[in-house]
Design a protein around this motif. Structure first.
Motif, PDB file in Angstrom:
ATOM      1  N   ILE A   1      38.467 111.329-110.478  1.00  0.00           N
ATOM      2  CA  ILE A   1      39.423 110.257-110.758  1.00  0.00           C
ATOM      3  C   ILE A   1      40.800 110.839-110.493  1.00  0.00           C
ATOM      4  CG2 ILE A   1      40.327 108.644-112.476  1.00  0.00           C
ATOM      5  CD1 ILE A   1      37.732 108.865-113.969  1.00  0.00           C
TER       6      ILE A   1
ATOM      7  N   SER B   1      36.585 107.583-118.485  1.00  0.00           N
ATOM      8  CA  SER B   1      35.203 107.815-118.860  1.00  0.00           C
ATOM      9  C   SER B   1      35.166 109.044-119.745  1.00  0.00           C
ATOM     10  CB  SER B   1      34.366 108.047-117.614  1.00  0.00           C
ATOM     11  OG  SER B   1      34.879 109.148-116.925  1.00  0.00           O
TER      12      SER B   1
ATOM     13  N   GLY C   1      39.053 106.141-107.920  1.00  0.00           N
ATOM     14  CA  GLY C   1      37.855 106.957-108.061  1.00  0.00           C
ATOM     15  C   GLY C   1      37.213 107.171-106.699  1.00  0.00           C
TER      16      GLY C   1
ATOM     17  N   ALA D   1      33.549 108.790-105.182  1.00  0.00           N
ATOM     18  CA  ALA D   1      32.250 109.316-105.602  1.00  0.00           C
ATOM     19  C   ALA D   1      31.337 109.517-104.414  1.00  0.00           C
ATOM     20  CB  ALA D   1      31.583 108.361-106.601  1.00  0.00           C
TER      21      ALA D   1
ATOM     22  N   SER E   1      33.197 101.028-110.984  1.00  0.00           N
ATOM     23  CA  SER E   1      33.488 102.452-110.817  1.00  0.00           C
ATOM     24  C   SER E   1      32.906 102.979-109.508  1.00  0.00           C
ATOM     25  CB  SER E   1      32.905 103.248-111.988  1.00  0.00           C
ATOM     26  OG  SER E   1      31.509 103.102-112.033  1.00  0.00           O
ATOM     27  N   SER E   2      33.555 104.009-108.960  1.00  0.00           N
ATOM     28  CA  SER E   2      33.068 104.575-107.703  1.00  0.00           C
ATOM     29  C   SER E   2      31.668 105.164-107.902  1.00  0.00           C
ATOM     30  CB  SER E   2      34.042 105.634-107.183  1.00  0.00           C
ATOM     31  OG  SER E   2      34.228 106.667-108.137  1.00  0.00           O
ATOM     32  N   SER E   3      31.424 105.802-109.042  1.00  0.00           N
ATOM     33  CA  SER E   3      30.087 106.336-109.316  1.00  0.00           C
ATOM     34  C   SER E   3      29.079 105.193-109.364  1.00  0.00           C
ATOM     35  CB  SER E   3      30.063 107.072-110.663  1.00  0.00           C
ATOM     36  OG  SER E   3      31.001 108.098-110.669  1.00  0.00           O
TER      37      SER E   3
ATOM     38  N   ARG F   1      31.758 115.906-117.652  1.00  0.00           N
ATOM     39  CA  ARG F   1      33.080 115.651-117.125  1.00  0.00           C
ATOM     40  C   ARG F   1      33.998 116.810-117.428  1.00  0.00           C
ATOM     41  NH1 ARG F   1      37.130 111.756-119.871  1.00  0.00           N
ATOM     42  NH2 ARG F   1      37.057 113.652-121.137  1.00  0.00           N
TER      43      ARG F   1
ATOM     44  N   SER G   1      31.947 112.593-108.867  1.00  0.00           N
ATOM     45  CA  SER G   1      33.166 111.843-108.587  1.00  0.00           C
ATOM     46  C   SER G   1      34.412 112.521-109.141  1.00  0.00           C
ATOM     47  CB  SER G   1      33.060 110.441-109.181  1.00  0.00           C
ATOM     48  OG  SER G   1      32.924 110.507-110.584  1.00  0.00           O
TER      49      SER G   1
END
Lengths: 253, 253
Positions: free
Chosen positions: B221, B129, B202, B204, B140-142, B118, B219
């Motif tokens: 954020i 995260s 988010g 991703a 979460s989008s991921s 990250r 992704s």
């Protein structure tokens, strides 16, 4: 912990198994692991099964063994280098963007520099150190910075040699190394041209914590074309930023 | 490995000790470790001494225990996420530079997204995260990307719930989650606005290896201001770059 007839604990053997995995050997067969760890295949096999059950190792469809994501998670999430790495990363990115070559962060561990973070140029000219890679203190600019500001007993041990040669210009004379360390302290940076490889130069500066102790070295690896010193001001400014960032976090390392 | 009267091996206990260290508890006393690992203090103390002797734990001058640099080195240098992380980092940097917020890389591990890399904005608006942090797949989008392209049995298990609520807009209805996963496959990206926290969105996209299998999610954020979808093209382009880079490395993960 229970010990075998040889006096060695199972935990010690498990750690030797984990140590068999390196950047050059990220996946191994059971017999390769046994050989590398100096264990009988049956012993290695039993320990590998237990480490796999706990997720510290993983077995691929090809029966090759590699380290598990769980080991990575356990080691990284509370790592002692974590706050340093997080404080340094934004500044490392700036240096990387401006200088355009490898930028890295190293800490002193034993008699080596251990690189805890590195940003690589996509079309890299040269590529020596890696994350979790090590270099001897006497051949790298980061090593000079960490040694110059390190404990006197470490300096004496390294200066007592041996100082192995890595290229035609590696410093192998203790007097020359002592002079280079004095220069590093006087100038505020270390410049090492061609000591690891003739085509590469390293420039490193110290990162200091709130108590002014040197906790890391910030460095770039650039082509050995005489222009390496021009990167010093950018490195010094970034190192100040990292130090300021560190001062606001809990753990100094 | 020798087992105690309780049937648990010393290695299993050593791993429970390592698991006591988290981002929120990076340094602990011996009795805190014993409590967290469910061990008698004497047992914990003996194992901590052995782990410390091997460098997997370290004791500070304040008697606090933390994980050792050696554990980090063993775990990171041959990590299964290493080639993925190295392939992704330059593209993650580009996304981070262009989007200006958190950019991260997550892999599927069990029922969670495990974030393996990250890059954080220096003046971050939001920060959820962390590296080696985890998030449930449904929030979460991921997680949506990894679940949408994950094994059918995993999808059924997650859809069977429970789907815990994290904010007012968290998807807690299995039918809504099924629809979101279908959208993710159809659109080629996942958009999750305010499901973890109301102020954050988010976005991703999948990262595919040479065999077209989804191996990670890339992704960002960003603030939850309706502009999150504008970042999709940059993410898709970066994910293609990561995939191409991965194809030239040995290990697909």
């Amino acid at each position: 912990m229970p010990r075998t007839a040889t006096g060695e604990s199972s935990l010690a053997r498990a750690i030797r198994i984990l140590a068999a995995f390196t950047p050059d050997t990220p996946s191994l067969t059971v017999s390769e692991i046994a050989r590398s760890a100096g264990l009988h295949t049956a012993t290695a096999s039993r320990l590998i099964a237990e480490l796999t059950a706990h997720g510290l190792l993983e077995r691929g469809p090809d029966r090759q063994v590699r380290t598990g994501v769980r080991l990575w998670e356990l080691a990284v999430r509370a790592s002692p280098t974590r706050s340093l790495r997080e404080a340094a990363l934004p500044y490392l990115e700036d240096v990387h963007a401006v200088v355009g070559h490898h930028a890295q962060l190293g800490v002193l561990d034993g008699d080596d520099v251990l690189f805890v973070e590195r940003l690589t140029a996509r079309h890299a000219v040269l590529n020596y150190s890696r994350i979790a890679g090590r270099l001897p203190l006497h051949i790298s600019s980061s090593g000079h910075v960490l040694l110059a500001h390190g404990p006197p007993e470490l300096q004496e041990r390294i200066l007592d040699g041996p100082l192995p040669r890595y290229s035609a210009t590696t410093i192998t004379d203790p007097r020359a190394l002592r002079a280079a360390l004095a220069d590093t302290r006087r100038l505020g940076y270390a410049l090492v041209e061609g000591h690891v490889h003739e085509d590469a130069a390293g420039v490193a500066v110290p990162v200091r914590d709130a108590l002014n102790a040197v906790v890391a070295a910030l460095s770039v690896i650039v082509p050995n074309d005489g222009r390496a010193p021009t990167y010093v001001p950018a490195l010094l400014a970034a190192a100040r930023g990292v130090g300021r960032s560190l001062a606001t976090t809990r753990s100094p390392r």
